[in-house]
Each structure stands twice: as structure tokens, then as C-alpha cells.
Design a protein around this motif. Sequence first.
Motif, short mmCIF file in Angstrom:
data_model
loop_
_atom_site.label_atom_id
_atom_site.label_comp_id
_atom_site.label_asym_id
_atom_site.label_seq_id
_atom_site.Cartn_x
_atom_site.Cartn_y
_atom_site.Cartn_z
N TYR A 183 0.83 -1.21 0.00
CA TYR A 183 0.00 0.00 0.00
C TYR A 183 0.86 1.26 0.00
O TYR A 183 0.65 2.17 -0.80
N VAL A 192 -11.02 -3.41 -2.13
CA VAL A 192 -11.35 -4.09 -0.89
C VAL A 192 -12.84 -4.37 -0.76
O VAL A 192 -13.25 -5.39 -0.20
N HIS A 203 -14.33 -7.85 0.69
CA HIS A 203 -14.97 -7.85 2.01
C HIS A 203 -16.27 -8.64 1.98
O HIS A 203 -16.48 -9.58 2.76
N ILE A 239 -4.58 -8.92 -1.76
CA ILE A 239 -5.40 -7.82 -1.24
C ILE A 239 -5.41 -7.84 0.29
O ILE A 239 -5.31 -6.80 0.94
N MET A 240 -5.53 -9.03 0.88
CA MET A 240 -5.58 -9.13 2.33
C MET A 240 -4.26 -8.69 2.96
O MET A 240 -4.24 -8.03 4.01
N THR A 256 -2.21 -6.51 1.68
CA THR A 256 -2.15 -5.05 1.53
C THR A 256 -3.10 -4.36 2.48
O THR A 256 -2.81 -3.27 2.99
N LEU A 257 -4.25 -4.99 2.75
CA LEU A 257 -5.21 -4.39 3.68
C LEU A 257 -4.63 -4.27 5.08
O LEU A 257 -4.82 -3.25 5.76
N ALA A 306 -4.25 -0.76 6.86
CA ALA A 306 -4.94 -0.50 8.13
C ALA A 306 -4.01 0.12 9.17
O ALA A 306 -4.47 0.78 10.11
N PHE A 316 -9.01 2.30 6.38
CA PHE A 316 -8.81 0.87 6.20
C PHE A 316 -8.72 0.13 7.52
O PHE A 316 -9.05 -1.05 7.60
N TRP A 320 -11.08 -3.05 8.12
CA TRP A 320 -10.55 -4.29 8.70
C TRP A 320 -11.32 -4.67 9.96
O TRP A 320 -11.69 -5.83 10.16
#
Length: 209
Positions: free
Chosen positions: A30, A64, A68, A107-108, A110-111, A115, A121, A125
Motif C-alpha cells: 500500500y 477491498v 470484504h 489484497i488481504m 495489503t489491507l 490498516a 482501512f 478491517w
Amino acid sequence: MPQIPSTTKGMQTRAHLLSSARAVFGRDGYVGTTMSGVATEAGMSLGGLYRYFADKEDLFAALVADTHDELFRASGTTAHRLEEDPYQALLDANTGYLTHYYDNRDIMRTLVEAASVEARFRDIWWQMRSRHVTRFATVLKMKFGMDEVDGLPVTRVAEAVACMVEQSAYVWYAQDSLQEDPIPVDQAAQVVTRVWHASFFGADRGSSV
């Protein structure tokens, strides 16, 4: 101001931009991702990218959002009923969650990073975790009258076990490049399901073992 595409071409362009953004976020993380980097990956001008997304935060939020909802649905689709076969129902749910997590591990990963640096974010999360915990705790209360587990609030126990699954998924799949001995999803689901089942229904699950 970014536009919401209404034409087939516009929707295809937006999908292409999201696909390109996913590749860049997955590669650079990110913090390391820039709008110019995404534009280059997509083969589009920076101005063209800004016609669809206001900034990097807006771009990643779009990525995201679908993940989600899909993750929540994947972990809620079971072939077995919890009240009839708790172990198999939990195994179905965990298999769905881990399969979708694995498919979206870029993606997870990077999330989790996002966050830690962006409140937006962090909140996404937190909402993802809370939805899973609330759903399971509600089912336990409705179907089993379970408000406590050995004197502890059922929601807190569900939260602890959900954290175990989430962190396991992160270690096993979001950081899979560090794994010397990768764990298949079906095996991972069995591991975390044993903990789930033992926590709420006892270690002995009879004929399901």
C-alpha cells in the motif's frame, strides 16, 4: 471529480484499472503504490486514471469492497447445519473463508498494511472481523442458547478464535513467500476447525473425528 461509468466501455476501463491496481498493490504494497505506477501498469495516462478514482485510497477501497463482501459470504455458505453437525458446518465455513482468503491473499496482505497507516482501512478491517464474530455469536445464542463458554462471554471466545483463524490465514497465505512448507487450504481448514469445535462443542466430536 471521478466518474461512475455508465457505458460498457467505461465499465471495462474501470475493471482494467482495478486489475492493474491489484497487481501494483500486490507487488509494491500500500505505502509503495503510487497513482502514476498504477497508470503505467494499466497503460493509461495519469489523467485518465484520475477520471475514475480520486486518489490511491479511493482506488484501494474499491478493490477491498468486493473482497470484504465475498469473504463474508464464502464463510457463511455451508452444506451442513450447525445444529445437526457442528464440526462439518464449521469445516465448511472455515474452508470457504480460507479458500477465498488464499485467492485474495494479495489484497488481504495489503489491507493489513493499509490498516496500519490509514484510519479508513483500519475501520474496514475492524468491520470485517466484527461481522464474522457477531454472526457466529448470534447463531450460538439463537440455536444453542449459548451466552457463555465455561463462564466466559460467548462473544469474547468467538472473537479470540476468529483472531486465531485470521492470523493463521495471514501467516499461511498473505505471507506465503516466507513459508518453507506451504499448508494446503483443506489441511488448514481442518486445523482451525478443531480449535473452533473444541472451544464451543468440546474436544470429542465422536464419529466426525
